[in-house]
Design a protein around this motif. Structure first.
Motif, PDB file in Angstrom:
ATOM      1  N   LEU A  86      16.523 -18.499 -28.300  1.00  0.00           N
ATOM      2  CA  LEU A  86      17.765 -18.985 -27.918  1.00  0.00           C
ATOM      3  C   LEU A  86      18.893 -18.399 -28.702  1.00  0.00           C
ATOM      4  CD1 LEU A  86      16.712 -22.793 -27.700  1.00  0.00           C
ATOM      5  CD2 LEU A  86      16.611 -21.117 -26.097  1.00  0.00           C
ATOM      6  N   ASN A  90      25.421 -17.794 -27.734  1.00  0.00           N
ATOM      7  CA  ASN A  90      25.741 -17.859 -26.387  1.00  0.00           C
ATOM      8  C   ASN A  90      25.223 -19.352 -25.888  1.00  0.00           C
ATOM      9  OD1 ASN A  90      26.401 -17.399 -23.879  1.00  0.00           O
ATOM     10  ND2 ASN A  90      24.578 -16.210 -23.259  1.00  0.00           N
ATOM     11  N   ASN A  91      25.623 -20.320 -26.616  1.00  0.00           N
ATOM     12  CA  ASN A  91      25.407 -21.703 -26.135  1.00  0.00           C
ATOM     13  C   ASN A  91      24.038 -22.051 -26.252  1.00  0.00           C
ATOM     14  OD1 ASN A  91      28.024 -22.474 -26.005  1.00  0.00           O
ATOM     15  ND2 ASN A  91      28.111 -21.548 -23.839  1.00  0.00           N
ATOM     16  N   ASN A  92      23.151 -21.084 -26.948  1.00  0.00           N
ATOM     17  CA  ASN A  92      21.512 -21.506 -27.063  1.00  0.00           C
ATOM     18  C   ASN A  92      20.849 -21.214 -25.761  1.00  0.00           C
ATOM     19  OD1 ASN A  92      21.625 -21.969 -29.780  1.00  0.00           O
ATOM     20  ND2 ASN A  92      20.709 -24.190 -29.254  1.00  0.00           N
ATOM     21  N   GLN A  93      21.474 -20.163 -24.873  1.00  0.00           N
ATOM     22  CA  GLN A  93      20.778 -19.840 -23.776  1.00  0.00           C
ATOM     23  C   GLN A  93      19.618 -18.745 -24.080  1.00  0.00           C
ATOM     24  OE1 GLN A  93      21.745 -20.551 -20.512  1.00  0.00           O
ATOM     25  NE2 GLN A  93      22.831 -21.834 -21.734  1.00  0.00           N
ATOM     26  N   THR A  95      16.851 -15.960 -24.196  1.00  0.00           N
ATOM     27  CA  THR A  95      17.036 -14.621 -23.979  1.00  0.00           C
ATOM     28  C   THR A  95      15.873 -13.928 -24.785  1.00  0.00           C
ATOM     29  OG1 THR A  95      18.579 -12.844 -24.499  1.00  0.00           O
ATOM     30  CG2 THR A  95      18.202 -14.261 -26.476  1.00  0.00           C
ATOM     31  N   ARG A 274       9.615 -18.984 -22.182  1.00  0.00           N
ATOM     32  CA  ARG A 274      10.780 -19.669 -22.209  1.00  0.00           C
ATOM     33  C   ARG A 274      10.540 -21.048 -22.440  1.00  0.00           C
ATOM     34  NH1 ARG A 274      15.866 -19.244 -18.093  1.00  0.00           N
ATOM     35  NH2 ARG A 274      17.166 -21.129 -19.174  1.00  0.00           N
ATOM     36  N   GLU A 278      12.022 -23.251 -25.730  1.00  0.00           N
ATOM     37  CA  GLU A 278      13.011 -24.250 -25.632  1.00  0.00           C
ATOM     38  C   GLU A 278      12.127 -25.585 -26.303  1.00  0.00           C
ATOM     39  OE1 GLU A 278      13.706 -24.354 -21.527  1.00  0.00           O
ATOM     40  OE2 GLU A 278      15.266 -22.765 -21.857  1.00  0.00           O
TER      41      GLU A 278
END
Length: 755
Positions: A86, A90-93, A95, A274, A278
């Motif tokens: 994450l 970038n707001n824990n997006q 990647t 992913r 998460e």
């Protein structure tokens, strides 16, 4: 015309860099590029070089495999994928990608000068980060005539899941680093580097990794020097204590209710990268540190024949016994590492867990009071005590363990140990951009990196004259050490003092402030307090040599911790399994705020509901405890009457009959032992058919976990059940070495034995 000829001759002599340099490595050819440093000096850049096979499909969670060759010339002008993670910026997006085993090489020359090589290991709590140039640009270092290598490795569960099995023993992320060092050792001469002069350096989790690589038999003979910055493998945040439980919790967060580690693996292999990343964040939110430690870090691996292990015993044991790289070490930290939110005023939280001091006991409360007097001038609560609190927090997380590392190392190493404190505050301090410094006038975690690397965060920063001088000092100290093992070979305008290594009598350290100064015994009073605490309470025999002991996690809220035996074969007195059935079931412990343990124990249940007449408890330390609570040393076997020793069987085990209803028993007296298994003697092993699990590729979740009330016997590759306990098994020697007669007696007394 003459000028053109001269230019051509310069190109031939290597005097001018070609725009598309090509280098040959073992796997094929690489085409890089020429870039210019901020000062205008040109150097060669080769990025996105695969140092291992992509860890995809069946290679997920496993050790890296050597890279495969390629045809033609591979483009090496752009960086490879970062590890799946994450993005904090970038707001824990989400990647990155699982296919992330790439490294970058930056070199000032390709003409065979054989320059010193510096391999950098990035930090990020083993959970995030990369070696990419947006944060770790090698521009300044390369100007000092060294070859710089940065790398990506698998982070989080993808890099540090461990099931204590030969297939997934753990530490895949550390093994990625080892594979990268091996690749550099084999190929760096083609980039102008000297494969016989390799320095590894890293910060935070990268520092912990570097310290571990100096002790691992896989890597300690590959390196010539090491720089350990703000992190060591002595720190509890770097070590994963309970890998099976961490894997179970991760799988449960994703929807798997099974209690079988092999089913965890099937399930997680069928889950997308992913989803795994998460789910890991749900278990361990980044803002919960340090109250909640990372679930996936370094593990002490179980030994398996033919399987490479990073370490198979504690890092502390390796360090204190001198089984580390015989090489110069540079080690240090910043003056104030962390300024994190205070979530509790209870100072008992700062007592190291490994000292095993019971919370709210008389001793624990007395130690908390000593901490208060040592660190706080007045009250330890409120805004006015924030800096004192941050100093305590920084000591607990970084500085104490760095000090201990130096103390242990100086007693066993014949090579110089250079100790430093970074206390410079300038425009290039990274904490000005990333951390809440609360206006504190001290260097914080990662601040020294702004003076070693070029990074995008500082593109708009205008350094002062003093900042530029400090950067020049840092670059010279680090690269001088890499070149010859001495950071101050001579004094000059930038390096105005001679940095003396630590001795047993004097803990010399270089204070990197606005001016350089050589001092002794940093934070002397505080470090002596912690030294005395460890000397009094740390007992090596209380700490298992492997990570297979299930532990509870301290918290301010009650937690339920379920423990189970990983693989056990149970024997019965009767030849007919249906007449006398024995099962080992789970134990549930509820840990209250005061660390009181309420245990619901499901003991051995026999088919006729009778109490087990005789049994033995065989501990991991090879001590046999009878029903009468007698402790028998390993050379005196205790066996119930008419006990028959059952040889190891290679037969498959048939399906078990219907389980007998469980009957709750009173909680037995607790013995101070780990990994205890209660058994009943049987001449014949129970047989259960094992069905092959449904396999799935990464991300294709089609696995249906077996209901958790079924029992699965895991077999070895030769067909024999794992972890079969027999009366005639020769016990392993797990007793700590060289602990002395008195400690030996105390060790057995701690298990409930008699003198």
């Amino acid at each position: 015309m003459i000028r053109a000829v001269n230019d051509f001759l310069d190109d031939l002599r290597g005097g001018r860099m070609t725009d598309a340099p090509v280098v040959s490595v073992e796997q094929g050819q690489l085409q890089g590029k020429v870039v210019n440093s901020p000062s205008g000096k040109a150097f060669y850049s080769f990025q996105g070089i695969p140092y291992a096979k992509p860890p995809l499909g069946s290679l997920r969670f496993k050790a890296p495999q050597p890279p495969e060759p390629w045809e033609g010339i591979r483009d090496a002008t752009a960086e490879g994928n970062v590890s799946a993670q994450l993005d904090l910026f970038n707001n824990n997006q989400f990647t990155g990608d699982e296919n992330c085993l790439f490294l970058n090489v930056y070199t000032p020359n390709l003409d065979g000068e054989f320059l010193p090589v510096m391999i950098f290991i990035h930090g990020g709590g083993f959970k995030f980060g990369s070696g990419n140039s947006n944060f770790y640009g090698a521009d300044y270092l390369v100007e000092k005539d060294v070859v710089v290598v940065t790398l990506n490795y698998r982070c989080g569960a993808l890099g540090f899941l461990s099931l204590n099995t030969p297939e997934v023993p753990g530490n895949a992320g550390i093994k990625d680093m080892v594979q990268a060092i091996r690749w550099v050792k084999s190929n760096i001469q083609n980039f102008g580097g000297n494969s016989g002069n390799i320095t590894i350096f890293g910060e935070s989790a990268g520092g912990a990794a570097v310290s571990l690589l100096t002790a691992s038999p896989l890597s300690r003979d590959l390196i010539n020097r090491a720089i350990i910055q703000s992190g060591t493998a002595l720190s509890n945040w770097s070590i994963q204590q309970n890998p099976i439980e961490s894997a179970r919790r991760l799988a449960k967060t994703l929807g798997c209710e099974s209690e079988d580690p092999e089913e965890f693996l099937d399930f997680l292999n069928a889950t997308s990268a992913r989803d795994i990343v998460e789910a890991h964040e749900k278990l361990n939110p980044i803002n919960s540190f340090p109250e909640v430690l990372n679930a996936f870090g370094v593990v002490v691996e179980k030994e398996f024949p033919g399987v490479e292990a990073v370490i198979t015993e504690s890092f502390k044991d390796l360090l204190t016994s001198g089984r580390v790289a015989d090489t110069p070490i540079m080690i240090g930290s910043t003056s104030l590492e962390f300024a994190l939110e205070r979530k509790s005023d209870d100072l008992q939280a700062f007592i190291p867990e490994e000292l095993n001091i019971e919370r709210n006991s008389e001793e624990s409360l007395a130690i908390a009071e000593q901490i208060k007097k040592l660190y706080f001038k007045g009250s330890h609560t409120g805004v006015e005590s924030l800096q004192e609190y941050f100093e305590l927090l920084s000591d607990r997380l970084i500085n104490i363990d760095t000090h201990r590392h130096v103390q242990y190392l100086v007693n066993v190493s014949k090579k110089p140990i250079y100790y430093y404190k970074f206390d410079y505050v300038g425009e290039l301090n990274i904490s000005k951009k990333l951390l809440n410094s609360f206006g504190l006038k001290h260097a914080m975690h990662m601040d020294e990196l702004g003076y070693l690397f070029k990074n995008d965060l500082q593109n708009d920063v205008e350094p002062t004259t003093l900042d530029i001088k400090m950067r020049e000092r840092m670059l010279r100290l680090w690269t001088n050490f890499a070149k010859g093992g001495n950071p101050t070979p001579d004094e000059n305008h930038y390096l105005t003092v001679t940095w003396l290594p630590v001795t047993k009598d004097n803990i010399y350290y270089l204070n990197l402030g606005q001016e350089l100064s050589l001092e002794t015994n940093p934070d002397k009073e505080k470090m002596e307090f912690w030294d005395n605490l460890y000397s009094k309470y740390y007992r090596i025999w209380e700490h298992p040599r492997t990570n297979i002991v299930e532990t509870t996690i301290k918290s301010t809220e009650p937690k339920i911790v379920e423990t189970f035996t990983e693989s056990v074969t149970v024997y019965s007195e009767s030849n007919e399994f249906s007449e006398s059935r024995t099962f080992v079931t789970e134990t549930t412990e509820i840990v209250t705020e005061n660390n009181e343990v309420i245990s619901e124990s499901h003991k051995i249940i026999t088919g006729n509901d009778a109490e087990p007449e005789k049994y033995e408890v065989i501990t991991e330390n090879n001590v046999i405890i009878t029903e009468a609570n007698d402790v028998v040393p390993e050379n005196n076997e205790v066996a119930p009457e008419s006990n028959e020793v059952v040889p190891e069987t290679h037969e498959e085990v048939p399906e078990r009959p219907e389980p007998v209803p469980e009957r709750h028993e009173p909680v037995p007296e607790k013995h101070e032992v780990d990994n205890v298994v209660e058994i009943k003697e049987l001449p014949e092993p129970a047989k259960i058919e094992v069905q092959a699990p449904v396999k799935a590729v990464n991300g294709d979740r089609k696995v249906s976990p077996r209901p958790s009330n079924e029992i699965k016997m895991v077999s070895r590759s030769n067909g024999a059940p794992k972890d079969v306990i027999r009366a005639n098994d020769p016990p392993e020697d797990d007793l700590p070495k060289n602990i002395g007669v008195n400690k030996f007696v105390n060790f057995f007394e701690s298990l409930g034995g008699k003198k």
